[in-house]
Scaffold this motif. Structure first.
Motif, mmCIF file in Angstrom:
data_model
loop_
_atom_site.group_PDB
_atom_site.id
_atom_site.type_symbol
_atom_site.label_atom_id
_atom_site.label_comp_id
_atom_site.label_asym_id
_atom_site.label_seq_id
_atom_site.Cartn_x
_atom_site.Cartn_y
_atom_site.Cartn_z
ATOM 1 N N PRO A 154 0.810 -1.228 0.000
ATOM 2 C CA PRO A 154 0.000 0.000 0.000
ATOM 3 C C PRO A 154 0.839 1.272 0.000
ATOM 4 C CG PRO A 154 -0.738 -1.516 1.714
ATOM 5 C CD PRO A 154 0.546 -2.051 1.186
ATOM 6 N N PHE A 155 1.918 1.298 0.809
ATOM 7 C CA PHE A 155 2.700 2.520 0.978
ATOM 8 C C PHE A 155 4.190 2.262 0.745
ATOM 9 C CE2 PHE A 155 -0.961 3.088 3.885
ATOM 10 C CZ PHE A 155 -1.534 4.193 3.284
ATOM 11 N N ILE A 206 3.235 6.420 -2.844
ATOM 12 C CA ILE A 206 4.645 6.611 -2.494
ATOM 13 C C ILE A 206 4.819 8.016 -1.922
ATOM 14 C CG2 ILE A 206 7.010 6.706 -3.340
ATOM 15 C CD1 ILE A 206 6.172 4.796 -5.576
ATOM 16 N N PHE A 207 5.347 8.080 -0.707
ATOM 17 C CA PHE A 207 5.676 9.355 -0.081
ATOM 18 C C PHE A 207 7.114 9.722 -0.450
ATOM 19 C CE2 PHE A 207 2.279 7.725 2.572
ATOM 20 C CZ PHE A 207 1.518 8.853 2.853
ATOM 21 N N VAL A 208 7.301 10.934 -0.949
ATOM 22 C CA VAL A 208 8.638 11.425 -1.296
ATOM 23 C C VAL A 208 9.053 12.473 -0.278
ATOM 24 C CG1 VAL A 208 10.063 12.548 -3.049
ATOM 25 C CG2 VAL A 208 8.231 10.995 -3.744
ATOM 26 N N LEU A 209 10.195 12.259 0.344
ATOM 27 C CA LEU A 209 10.728 13.177 1.357
ATOM 28 C C LEU A 209 11.939 13.900 0.773
ATOM 29 C CD1 LEU A 209 10.554 10.476 4.130
ATOM 30 C CD2 LEU A 209 9.159 12.544 4.141
ATOM 31 N N PRO A 210 11.777 15.143 0.284
ATOM 32 C CA PRO A 210 12.897 15.876 -0.338
ATOM 33 C C PRO A 210 13.997 16.255 0.657
ATOM 34 C CG PRO A 210 10.765 16.813 -0.937
ATOM 35 C CD PRO A 210 10.518 15.883 0.199
ATOM 36 N N ASN A 211 13.590 16.583 1.888
ATOM 37 C CA ASN A 211 14.528 16.902 2.962
ATOM 38 C C ASN A 211 15.429 18.099 2.660
ATOM 39 O OD1 ASN A 211 13.432 14.671 4.270
ATOM 40 N ND2 ASN A 211 14.984 13.289 3.460
ATOM 41 N N LYS A 255 0.845 5.326 -10.063
ATOM 42 C CA LYS A 255 1.056 5.356 -8.617
ATOM 43 C C LYS A 255 0.643 6.718 -8.068
ATOM 44 C CE LYS A 255 5.032 2.247 -9.085
ATOM 45 N NZ LYS A 255 6.504 2.120 -9.031
ATOM 46 N N ASN A 256 0.202 6.722 -6.827
ATOM 47 C CA ASN A 256 -0.153 7.974 -6.159
ATOM 48 C C ASN A 256 1.089 8.528 -5.473
ATOM 49 O OD1 ASN A 256 -1.595 10.073 -4.954
ATOM 50 N ND2 ASN A 256 -2.082 8.842 -3.149
ATOM 51 N N ILE A 257 1.597 9.649 -5.956
ATOM 52 C CA ILE A 257 2.816 10.247 -5.402
ATOM 53 C C ILE A 257 2.435 11.403 -4.491
ATOM 54 C CG2 ILE A 257 5.064 11.239 -5.910
ATOM 55 C CD1 ILE A 257 4.602 8.391 -7.004
ATOM 56 N N ILE A 258 2.929 11.350 -3.262
ATOM 57 C CA ILE A 258 2.671 12.413 -2.288
ATOM 58 C C ILE A 258 4.008 12.985 -1.838
ATOM 59 C CG2 ILE A 258 1.768 12.968 0.000
ATOM 60 C CD1 ILE A 258 -0.312 10.801 -0.374
ATOM 61 N N MET A 304 1.943 6.299 10.223
ATOM 62 C CA MET A 304 1.066 5.323 10.870
ATOM 63 C C MET A 304 0.371 4.490 9.795
ATOM 64 S SD MET A 304 1.457 6.177 14.085
ATOM 65 C CE MET A 304 0.060 5.496 14.990
ATOM 66 N N PRO A 305 0.711 3.207 9.659
ATOM 67 C CA PRO A 305 0.145 2.394 8.567
ATOM 68 C C PRO A 305 -1.370 2.240 8.609
ATOM 69 C CG PRO A 305 1.378 1.041 10.137
ATOM 70 C CD PRO A 305 1.664 2.457 10.478
ATOM 71 N N ASP A 306 -1.974 2.455 9.767
ATOM 72 C CA ASP A 306 -3.424 2.304 9.873
ATOM 73 C C ASP A 306 -4.186 3.534 9.393
ATOM 74 O OD1 ASP A 306 -3.048 -0.209 10.925
ATOM 75 O OD2 ASP A 306 -3.086 0.474 12.998
ATOM 76 N N LEU A 307 -3.474 4.644 9.177
ATOM 77 C CA LEU A 307 -4.129 5.867 8.712
ATOM 78 C C LEU A 307 -4.119 5.913 7.185
ATOM 79 C CD1 LEU A 307 -2.592 8.557 11.133
ATOM 80 C CD2 LEU A 307 -4.765 7.341 11.361
ATOM 81 N N SER A 308 -4.996 6.730 6.615
ATOM 82 C CA SER A 308 -5.012 6.913 5.172
ATOM 83 C C SER A 308 -3.815 7.754 4.750
ATOM 84 C CB SER A 308 -6.300 7.609 4.737
ATOM 85 O OG SER A 308 -6.302 8.964 5.192
ATOM 86 N N ALA A 309 -3.553 7.807 3.439
ATOM 87 C CA ALA A 309 -2.442 8.606 2.921
ATOM 88 C C ALA A 309 -2.610 10.073 3.288
ATOM 89 C CB ALA A 309 -2.342 8.444 1.407
ATOM 90 N N GLU A 310 -3.836 10.578 3.136
ATOM 91 C CA GLU A 310 -4.100 11.991 3.437
ATOM 92 C C GLU A 310 -3.918 12.278 4.924
ATOM 93 O OE1 GLU A 310 -6.017 9.977 1.681
ATOM 94 O OE2 GLU A 310 -5.578 10.785 -0.317
#
Length: 566
Positions: free
Chosen positions: A349-350, A399-404, A422-425, A443-449
């Motif tokens: 999922p993530f 996929i969460f992208v962390l630019p940092n 893919k959903n890119i966040i 938190m894997p139990d929460l939604s992407a948003e």
């Protein structure tokens, strides 16, 4: 001159790219904070060179072909805020020239206006006194001039004159520029491009060679390094043309196809690399007959990123050194990339991509769940294409992208629009400590948003300080800085200046720690010994006994210490 045709536009664009490349280090030095990672010139150069390579490969240019090459090449190669904005200026400009045979002053003016509009839309909170302001000033002047002259050269000279004037006023619009005694570096880069373009239009002698420029490497082998180049004796060059291209396959490229194609290329030359990766095949060969290599490749699919260097002609500048050795190394890296990409991993999922630099920080990100790491950051901002390559390697729905890094966020956001399956966040982490905090709080139990909002909330609780040295004398935030001084830079500006690294770090902690602070993490860099870092930890523990203080080996370049206060 009343019109510009496709051939002349191609020459002008390549001249603009060459002009920027020649001045990139000077533009880097215009960085407001006098830190050793000023990279505006580098980012803009890498962005325009990505487009220039595609433009230079077009033998019989049309406006449509040039528009596509300039727009797509610069978007995928965009790095840093300045690079992304430059790519958006090109994107808007090229929308206006599609479908025309000749460009006159009216079309040119419309292209300037649309370029500015497109760039402003790409930036969430446009700031005046930047490259955007310079572009806007020129587009407004262009609109007026289109009604006054049909002479392209007169038009361009006056638009550039207006751009120089607006650039000179940027310190009056942004106090931080005035304090540092510099004009906006992005605006300066844009002017350098346009002045080079004008030189090209005027027929001045300009080197139009498009050279490969180093790019960040991926901690997971996503991006392979370009060929090393240096001087060699032309007498040793048996095959004169270094030929590189990509085949976008239209059917399966089998192992038998790969062996057959390599065998064919071996008849044409040497230093051969053929690496297949799903529907893309990367090819490198030294040959006396590039056209034959292209013709054979076309039987497998369409071609892109075509580049031919005449090694005999360019040997006075840069040539291939130990090509066979480098080719073998590149092949090994690409095969490792292929293996990593095709590894049979179930879709999840993530997934998480993080930008990191330094062995210690990379290990930390891996340990807290990052699937893929792009090496880059302060000294080399990854491009949009680097991020797209990383996305290909993470088999996840979201996929969460962390630019940092604040200068990578915009490039990451461009990737969102280029990925369809893919959903890119993009998590807007502006520093490495923020990125670490964001990932820890997933938190894997929460939604992407819900996770995005939670990550942003937790990042807001993090203060970051970075300790480095000054590369020039200036004054920022009311602090006099002398070249060689040690600076502590915080989220909002200067925290402290000192002659001593430990003292600058302690002053930074003094400025950052308050009654709500609970945890301090000190990441020491590649230029700091463990003994010195332990010494700072002891001093900090004595001076700030009410907070918990941790020490981590970050291994980052440029910055002696990165400090996180939560």
């Amino acid at each position: 001159m009343n019109t510009i045709d496709a051939k002349l536009l191609q020459k002008a664009f390549l001249a603009g790219a060459s002009s920027l490349e020649a001045k990139k280090e000077w533009i880097n030095e215009l960085n407001v904070f006098p830190v050793p990672d000023g990279d505006t010139g580098t980012n803009m150069t890498l962005t325009i060179m990505s487009a220039a390579k595609e433009v230079a490969a077009i033998e019989n240019p049309t406006m449509d072909a040039l528009a596509k090459a300039i727009s797509s090449g610069s978007l995928r190669g965009a790095r840093g805020n300045s690079g992304v904005i430059l790519s958006q200026l090109f994107r808007g400009f090229t929308k206006e020239i599609k479908g025309v045979q000749q460009i006159n002053t009216a079309i040119l003016a419309s292209a300037f206006v649309r370029a500015t509009e497109t760039a402003y839309k790409a930036v969430m909170k446009p700031k005046e006194g930047t490259i955007l302001t310079v572009a806007k000033g020129m587009s407004e002047k262009a609109a007026l001039l289109a009604e006054q002259t049909d002479d392209i050269l007169e038009f361009c000279e006056k638009v550039i004159e207006e751009g120089d004037y607006v650039l000179s006023q940027t310190p009056e619009m942004l106090p931080v520029l005035k304090q540092a005694g510099v004009v906006d570096s992005g605006g300066q880069g844009l002017m350098q491009v346009l002045k080079g373009c004008l030189d090209g239009l005027q027929g001045k002698e300009i080197s139009l060679a498009v050279e490969s420029t180093p790019k960040p490497t991926s901690a997971s082998a996503a991006v392979s390094a370009p060929m090393d180049k240096s001087q060699i004796d032309t007498a040793d060059i048996k095959f004169g043309y270094c030929t590189e291209f990509i085949i976008n396959t239209e059917k399966e490229f089998t192992d038998e196809d790969e062996l057959s194609f390599k065998a064919y290329l071996e008849e044409l030359g040497d230093s051969i690399v053929v690496v297949a990766d799903e529907d893309v095949v990367k090819v490198h060969v030294h040959t006396n007959h590039p056209g034959l290599a292209f013709e054979k490749a076309l039987t497998y699919g369409s071609l892109s990123r075509m580049k031919i260097d005449n090694m005999r002609e360019e040997h006075q500048e840069r040539l291939i050194q130990d090509a066979e050795k480098v080719a073998a190394q590149q092949k090994a890296e690409d095969e490792a990339k292929k293996a990593a990409k095709t590894e049979d991993k179930p879709r999840k999922p993530f997934g998480f991509i993080a930008v990191s630099v330094g062995e210690g920080l990379t290990e930390i990100f891996k340990g807290i769940g990052a699937d893929y790491l792009i090496e880059g950051g302060q000294t080399m901002n990854p491009s949009t294409e680097d991020i797209l390559n990383a996305v290909d390697h993470v088999n996840a729905d979201t996929i969460f992208v962390l630019p940092n890094n604040k200068n990578i966020i915009l490039a990451a956001e461009q990737a969102v629009y280029l990925v369809e399956d893919k959903n890119i966040i993009v998590v807007p982490s502006r520093t490495v400590p923020q990125g670490i905090t964001a990932l820890i709080n997933f938190m894997p139990d929460l939604s992407a948003e819900e996770n995005l909002e939670n990550m942003k909330a937790e990042m807001a609780r993090v203060k970051t300080g970075q300790i480095t040295y000054a590369v020039r004398t200036t004054n920022i935030d009311g602090m006099d800085i002398t070249e060689g001084d040690i600076m502590a830079i915080g989220d909002q500006g200067m925290l402290a200046v000192d002659k001593s690294i430990p003292e600058a770090a302690l002053k930074a902690l003094e400025a950052m720690i308050d009654e709500e602070s609970e945890l301090v993490t000190i990441y020491y860099g590649a230029d700091v010994s463990e003994e010195d870092a332990e010494g700072l930890l002891a001093l900090a523990g004595e001076r700030f006994p009410d907070v918990e203080i941790e020490l981590q080996n970050g291994g980052q370049p440029v910055y002696y210490y990165m400090i996180s206060v939560e």
